[in-house]
Design a protein around this motif. Structure first.
Motif, PDB file in Angstrom:
ATOM      1  N   ALA A  19       0.852  -1.186   0.000  1.00  0.00           N
ATOM      2  CA  ALA A  19       0.000   0.000   0.000  1.00  0.00           C
ATOM      3  C   ALA A  19       0.889   1.238   0.000  1.00  0.00           C
ATOM      4  O   ALA A  19       1.880   1.298   0.726  1.00  0.00           O
ATOM      5  N   VAL A  20       0.523   2.222  -0.835  1.00  0.00           N
ATOM      6  CA  VAL A  20       1.317   3.445  -0.956  1.00  0.00           C
ATOM      7  C   VAL A  20       0.403   4.643  -0.725  1.00  0.00           C
ATOM      8  O   VAL A  20      -0.611   4.791  -1.411  1.00  0.00           O
ATOM      9  N   LYS A 131      11.810   5.877   0.637  1.00  0.00           N
ATOM     10  CA  LYS A 131      12.840   6.885   0.406  1.00  0.00           C
ATOM     11  C   LYS A 131      12.484   7.840  -0.735  1.00  0.00           C
ATOM     12  O   LYS A 131      13.151   8.849  -0.911  1.00  0.00           O
ATOM     13  N   ILE A 132      11.450   7.535  -1.486  1.00  0.00           N
ATOM     14  CA  ILE A 132      11.044   8.396  -2.604  1.00  0.00           C
ATOM     15  C   ILE A 132      10.422   9.672  -2.037  1.00  0.00           C
ATOM     16  O   ILE A 132       9.563   9.604  -1.155  1.00  0.00           O
ATOM     17  N   PRO A 133      10.849  10.840  -2.535  1.00  0.00           N
ATOM     18  CA  PRO A 133      10.262  12.096  -2.045  1.00  0.00           C
ATOM     19  C   PRO A 133       8.757  12.153  -2.342  1.00  0.00           C
ATOM     20  O   PRO A 133       8.290  11.631  -3.345  1.00  0.00           O
ATOM     21  N   ARG A 134       8.015  12.784  -1.463  1.00  0.00           N
ATOM     22  CA  ARG A 134       6.567  13.005  -1.566  1.00  0.00           C
ATOM     23  C   ARG A 134       5.736  11.756  -1.330  1.00  0.00           C
ATOM     24  O   ARG A 134       4.533  11.779  -1.516  1.00  0.00           O
ATOM     25  N   THR A 137       3.931   7.254   3.128  1.00  0.00           N
ATOM     26  CA  THR A 137       4.334   5.973   3.683  1.00  0.00           C
ATOM     27  C   THR A 137       3.977   4.854   2.717  1.00  0.00           C
ATOM     28  O   THR A 137       3.119   5.014   1.848  1.00  0.00           O
ATOM     29  N   ALA A 138       4.649   3.745   2.884  1.00  0.00           N
ATOM     30  CA  ALA A 138       4.362   2.520   2.134  1.00  0.00           C
ATOM     31  C   ALA A 138       4.574   1.356   3.087  1.00  0.00           C
ATOM     32  O   ALA A 138       5.480   1.383   3.920  1.00  0.00           O
TER      33      ALA A 138
END
Length: 155
Positions: A19-20, A131-134, A137-138
């Motif tokens: 889930a992202v 770690k991906i900007p914006r 949470t995942a």
């Protein structure tokens, strides 16, 4: 007319689901997932954006070396329905929202990995996605605990 239903024992999921939570558009998220995970998500061919269609923004990549299929799916789709002639006020416009997984309404996207036995999902992939900007949470979702896991069959 007889109605046939699938029993719960019939579908045994062989996929992992992440889930992202993210405010980005699907194409931008697919780009960043490709960049950070070294995968090749692409919008499925022949699928034009259609309002209200769950699969209008559906990205997929088949890894033939590891025999896995990665899919990025939008959880919520919104459709506008005008009630011209049916309502008291003909200018009424209703917005309906459909969810792929209704019990997880706050999730924006799902990353589904088919045939993912042996993948270390919670350690490597989820850490890279976080770690991906914006991306808020995942996290990994246990598919067996979902009430609407049957919605994932045809994706």
């Amino acid at each position: 007319m007889a109605t046939l239903k699938l029993s719960d024992d019939f579908y045994e999921p062989t996929c992992s689901l992440v889930a992202v939570h993210c405010p980005m558009e699907a194409y931008r998220l697919a780009y960043f997932l490709n960049l950070h995970l070294q995968i090749g998500l692409r919008r499925t061919a022949g699928k034009e954006p259609n309002e209200g269609d769950m699969l209008s923004e559906y990205y997929e990549w088949e890894n033939r070396m590891e025999e896995t299929v990665w899919s990025l799916i939008v959880n919520a789709t919104r459709t506008t329905v005008s009630s011209a002639g049916n309502a008291l006020f003909p200018s009424d416009v209703l917005t309906m929202t459909k969810y792929l997984i209704p019990e997880m309404k706050k999730v924006d996207y799902f990353l589904k990995i088919d045939n993912a036995e042996g993948y270390d999902i919670d350690r490597q992939i989820v850490q890279r996605i976080n770690k991906i900007p914006r991306i808020a949470t995942a996290y990994e979702v246990d598919v067996n605990q979902l009430k609407s896991k049957h919605n994932l069959i045809f994706l």
